[in-house]
Scaffold this motif. Structure first.
Motif, mmCIF file in Angstrom:
data_model
loop_
_atom_site.group_PDB
_atom_site.id
_atom_site.type_symbol
_atom_site.label_atom_id
_atom_site.label_comp_id
_atom_site.label_asym_id
_atom_site.label_seq_id
_atom_site.Cartn_x
_atom_site.Cartn_y
_atom_site.Cartn_z
ATOM 1 N N UNK A 105 -8.250 -5.739 -0.520
ATOM 2 C CA UNK A 105 -9.456 -5.163 0.066
ATOM 3 C C UNK A 105 -10.265 -4.451 -1.006
ATOM 4 N N UNK A 106 -11.577 -4.478 -0.860
ATOM 5 C CA UNK A 106 -12.559 -3.777 -1.698
ATOM 6 C C UNK A 106 -12.998 -4.601 -2.903
ATOM 7 N N UNK A 107 -12.498 -5.803 -3.029
ATOM 8 C CA UNK A 107 -12.973 -6.720 -4.065
ATOM 9 C C UNK A 107 -13.623 -7.929 -3.390
ATOM 10 N N UNK A 108 -14.534 -8.571 -4.108
ATOM 11 C CA UNK A 108 -15.179 -9.755 -3.571
ATOM 12 C C UNK A 108 -15.093 -10.879 -4.591
ATOM 13 N N UNK A 152 -17.294 5.017 -4.420
ATOM 14 C CA UNK A 152 -17.556 3.664 -3.962
ATOM 15 C C UNK A 152 -16.336 3.178 -3.166
ATOM 16 N N UNK A 153 -16.503 2.066 -2.458
ATOM 17 C CA UNK A 153 -15.375 1.503 -1.717
ATOM 18 C C UNK A 153 -14.237 1.116 -2.651
ATOM 19 N N UNK A 154 -14.582 0.625 -3.823
ATOM 20 C CA UNK A 154 -13.555 0.228 -4.788
ATOM 21 C C UNK A 154 -12.749 1.441 -5.243
ATOM 22 N N UNK A 155 -13.433 2.553 -5.523
ATOM 23 C CA UNK A 155 -12.728 3.773 -5.938
ATOM 24 C C UNK A 155 -11.869 4.295 -4.792
ATOM 25 N N UNK A 156 -12.388 4.285 -3.580
ATOM 26 C CA UNK A 156 -11.614 4.732 -2.424
ATOM 27 C C UNK A 156 -10.334 3.915 -2.286
ATOM 28 N N UNK A 157 -10.466 2.611 -2.372
ATOM 29 C CA UNK A 157 -9.306 1.739 -2.213
ATOM 30 C C UNK A 157 -8.272 1.985 -3.301
ATOM 31 N N UNK A 158 -8.730 2.170 -4.532
ATOM 32 C CA UNK A 158 -7.804 2.407 -5.636
ATOM 33 C C UNK A 158 -7.101 3.757 -5.509
ATOM 34 N N UNK A 159 -7.870 4.809 -5.238
ATOM 35 C CA UNK A 159 -7.324 6.156 -5.233
ATOM 36 C C UNK A 159 -6.457 6.444 -3.999
ATOM 37 N N UNK A 160 -6.744 5.782 -2.883
ATOM 38 C CA UNK A 160 -5.999 6.034 -1.646
ATOM 39 C C UNK A 160 -4.884 5.035 -1.423
ATOM 40 N N UNK A 161 -4.696 4.136 -2.366
ATOM 41 C CA UNK A 161 -3.599 3.174 -2.243
ATOM 42 C C UNK A 161 -3.865 2.062 -1.257
ATOM 43 N N UNK A 203 -14.779 -9.379 -8.375
ATOM 44 C CA UNK A 203 -15.836 -8.438 -8.745
ATOM 45 C C UNK A 203 -15.373 -7.396 -9.747
ATOM 46 N N UNK A 204 -14.057 -7.196 -9.885
ATOM 47 C CA UNK A 204 -13.559 -6.211 -10.845
ATOM 48 C C UNK A 204 -13.188 -6.836 -12.183
ATOM 49 N N UNK A 205 -13.504 -8.117 -12.375
ATOM 50 C CA UNK A 205 -13.233 -8.782 -13.644
ATOM 51 C C UNK A 205 -11.950 -9.577 -13.674
ATOM 52 N N UNK A 206 -11.095 -9.421 -12.682
ATOM 53 C CA UNK A 206 -9.864 -10.198 -12.617
ATOM 54 C C UNK A 206 -10.172 -11.674 -12.355
ATOM 55 N N UNK A 207 -9.224 -12.524 -12.708
ATOM 56 C CA UNK A 207 -9.315 -13.941 -12.393
ATOM 57 C C UNK A 207 -8.013 -14.371 -11.735
ATOM 58 N N UNK A 208 -8.126 -15.140 -10.664
ATOM 59 C CA UNK A 208 -6.966 -15.572 -9.901
ATOM 60 C C UNK A 208 -6.882 -17.094 -9.928
ATOM 61 N N UNK A 209 -5.696 -17.635 -10.227
ATOM 62 C CA UNK A 209 -5.496 -19.077 -10.265
ATOM 63 C C UNK A 209 -4.931 -19.560 -8.941
ATOM 64 N N UNK A 210 -5.441 -20.681 -8.468
ATOM 65 C CA UNK A 210 -5.001 -21.189 -7.175
ATOM 66 C C UNK A 210 -5.137 -22.708 -7.104
ATOM 67 N N UNK A 211 -4.217 -23.326 -6.351
ATOM 68 C CA UNK A 211 -4.263 -24.774 -6.167
ATOM 69 C C UNK A 211 -5.357 -25.182 -5.179
ATOM 70 N N UNK A 265 0.824 -1.193 0.000
ATOM 71 C CA UNK A 265 0.000 0.000 0.000
ATOM 72 C C UNK A 265 0.867 1.254 0.000
ATOM 73 N N UNK A 266 0.303 2.371 -0.453
ATOM 74 C CA UNK A 266 1.052 3.625 -0.460
ATOM 75 C C UNK A 266 1.186 4.160 0.957
ATOM 76 N N UNK A 267 2.300 4.827 1.230
ATOM 77 C CA UNK A 267 2.571 5.332 2.570
ATOM 78 C C UNK A 267 1.923 6.709 2.762
ATOM 79 N N UNK A 268 1.749 7.101 4.025
ATOM 80 C CA UNK A 268 1.005 8.307 4.352
ATOM 81 C C UNK A 268 1.881 9.537 4.550
ATOM 82 N N UNK A 269 3.124 9.361 4.960
ATOM 83 C CA UNK A 269 3.988 10.485 5.311
ATOM 84 C C UNK A 269 5.190 10.580 4.380
ATOM 85 N N UNK A 270 5.842 11.733 4.409
ATOM 86 C CA UNK A 270 7.091 11.945 3.668
ATOM 87 C C UNK A 270 8.238 12.075 4.661
#
Length: 548
Positions: free
Chosen positions: A309-312, A214-223, A328-336, A95-100
């Motif tokens: 976070x923010x995807x289901x 939306x929660x998805x936009x918040x998560x994307x834009x805020x890192x 929920x965002x159209x991605x597909x994840x492969x798993x054993x 995730x992106x950091x908050x301080x410099x």
């Protein structure tokens, strides 16, 4: 403790633990993990918004930390000196950091690159404990004092504003709330081009404006969103980050399995909304669901689990191995293997106008945020389980009065310690055999009416907040026939046809397991969910070994 330009008696509760200075002996043990550097001139060694930054330990000189505020701009927060180190919880994530951080000319530091940071934490456990504790406290300080985050503007009683605030706080993102009636609000809205139809709106530290996000936009834009690795094959994908899912992630990642967690809202699930859990082993004074979730989250990240976070989970293709989890965002994840820990969604009351008051007075959790909203007001709670009892006890501290309504005897469904507190509290009125019949209000909830089935009496309360805690239904609609479910929609387990992977938590397809509230026959307690989530990892190892 770093130099603080604000009230030195606050702003961090435990300065010696939040900003510790490592001993010379600890510093020498850290040297092999990094490289020593001399800073020739004032240099920003990292900036707000950066990802995967390095760990810096100050040997001489000063590392100044700056926060960005949408209105006040960049300002000095505190400084690190000899033996102190940079970073906070996001060091374990992407995730992106908050301080410099500005390192002054002439300073000497030991730089441990991000890729070697976890090796330091695990290789030097006593130092790692000091670092992790300080990181947890630093992030708690950011959230408590709204440092390094954005400004959320809207109507304070708006369900949409409360929803955004709840999402951010539960994901430990600091936010300042500004009501439209606050003195400074008109000028701020004009400055950032925010109209009445844009509310609620979040002003980010870099002066961006997210209107009705939306929660998805918040998560994307805020890192806050950490996407799955491209083209990766995971050993295990955990669907849901409640206590069961987080336990699975901790144990799987700690045992070297490539682990991904998919979570719609925030770590902790429904347990993350509990004001205090007092019957969880090892916490005699209790622990809030948010605190427990936060510790489990950083524990999973410490071992290398990634949490999105923010995807289901939107689909599960179990026709072939490896399995494909559609997001929920159209991605597909492969798993054993897959651990289904999606929990359950809150049940709703079947009464007129219920939908109209959702987000406008109807609540499903009682956290510190709701406690502030209900301060000095009368509130109504419906439900007879432990979560409802915890909410009643918690809210009774700030609310004018709490009315608790249950259909039957409370002793049949609630732990005795909560029953005794509720019955002895002068701030709680318990009504057994009562049912809500009517909700009233023009723009938001204003009145709640119920009937006492024993006496036949009808009662009405001027309450603007109704807490509905009447159980939950399983989140399994997305499975679309992939797994065997019971009549209520819970995942049936212990049915695997493969003798090599037969296990109490094995679902009807080999390599797929279900734990926690989503599993048929589960005990709806935090401790049992954690137990299931941890034990299932042994079955995953057996399946993976047999598959090879």
């Amino acid at each position: 403790m770093p130099d603080l330009p604000v009230d030195p008696t606050d702003p961090w509760i435990r300065p010696a633990q939040t900003f510790p200075a490592l001993t010379d002996e600890m510093i020498e043990r850290i040297r092999p993990y990094g490289t020593e550097e001399l800073v020739a001139e004032d240099t920003y060694v990292f900036r707000r918004g950066d990802h995967s930054i390095d760990f810096l330990l100050v040997l001489d000189g000063e590392l100044q930390m700056f926060a960005d505020d949408p209105i006040q701009g960049r300002h000095h927060l505190y400084s690190y000196k000899r033996g102190q180190f940079s970073g906070e919880q996001n060091m374990f994530t992407h995730r992106s950091i908050l301080l410099s951080g500005l390192c002054l000319a002439g300073s000497r530091v030991i730089r441990v690159c991000h890729e070697k940071f976890r090796a330091l934490i695990t290789g030097e456990p006593d130092i790692g404990e000091t670092i992790i504790r300080s990181y947890i406290l630093r992030r708690a300080g950011f959230v408590r004092h709204a440092t390094g985050g954005g400004i959320l503007i809207g109507h304070r009683e708006s369900g949409d504003l409360l929803g955004i605030q709840r999402f951010l706080i539960r994901n430990l993102y600091p936010v300042t709330i500004m009501g439209v009636s606050d003195v400074d609000a008109p000028a701020v809205m004009q400055r950032f081009g925010i109209g009445a139809d844009d509310l609620p709106a979040l002003i980010t530290p870099d002066h961006g404006v997210l209107k009705q996000p939306t929660n998805e936009i918040l998560a994307d834009e805020l890192g806050l969103f950490e996407p799955p690795e491209d083209d990766a094959l995971y050993d295990v994908v955990v669907l849901g980050a409640g206590p069961a899912g987080l336990a699975s992630a901790v144990y799987a990642a700690s045992e070297g399995l490539k682990t991904l967690v998919i979570e719609t809202m925030a770590p902790g699930g429904q347990a993350g909304t509990s004001s205090k859990i007092e019957n969880y082993l090892g916490f005699p004074t209790g622990i809030s669901g948010l605190a427990l979730a936060g510790r489990a989250h950083i524990q999973a990240q410490k071992f290398g689990a990634r949490l999105c976070v923010s995807r289901s989970a939107a689909s599960l293709d179990c026709s072939n191995s490896p399995y494909a989890v559609g997001l929920s965002d159209g991605r597909s994840v492969s798993t054993k293997t897959v651990v289904v820990a999606t929990g359950a969604r809150y049940r709703k009351l079947d009464i007129p106008d219920y939908a109209r008051f959702e987000g406008r007075g109807i609540q499903y959790a009682a956290t510190a945020m709701e406690g502030q909203i209900c301060s000095g007001q009368e509130v109504v709670i419906v439900g007879g389980g432990n979560s409802a009892g915890q909410a009643a006890v918690f809210l009774s501290r700030t609310a004018r009065h709490v009315h608790m309504l249950v259909r039957s005897k409370i002793s049949a469904t609630m732990s005795d310690y909560l029953v005794q507190r509720i019955k002895s509290s002068p701030h709680i009125t318990l009504c057994e055999g009562c049912e809500i019949t009517e909700l009233g209000g023009e723009h938001g909830l204003e009145t709640v009416t119920w009937i006492d089935r024993t006496s036949g009496e009808t009662l009405r309360c001027n309450a603007s907040n109704l807490f509905v805690m009447i159980g939950a239904d399983p989140n399994t609609d997305w499975l679309d026939g992939c797994l065997e479910l019971d009549r209520q929609g819970f995942v049936c387990t212990g049915l695997s046809s493969d003798d090599m992977t037969r296990h109490p938590y094995a679902a009807s397809k080999p390599g797929i397991f279900a734990v926690g509230d989503v599993r048929a026959g589960s005990v709806k307690r935090v401790a049992s969910a954690v137990g299931e989530g941890s034990v299932v990892v042994a079955a995953i190892h057996l399946y993976l070994a047999a598959a090879h």
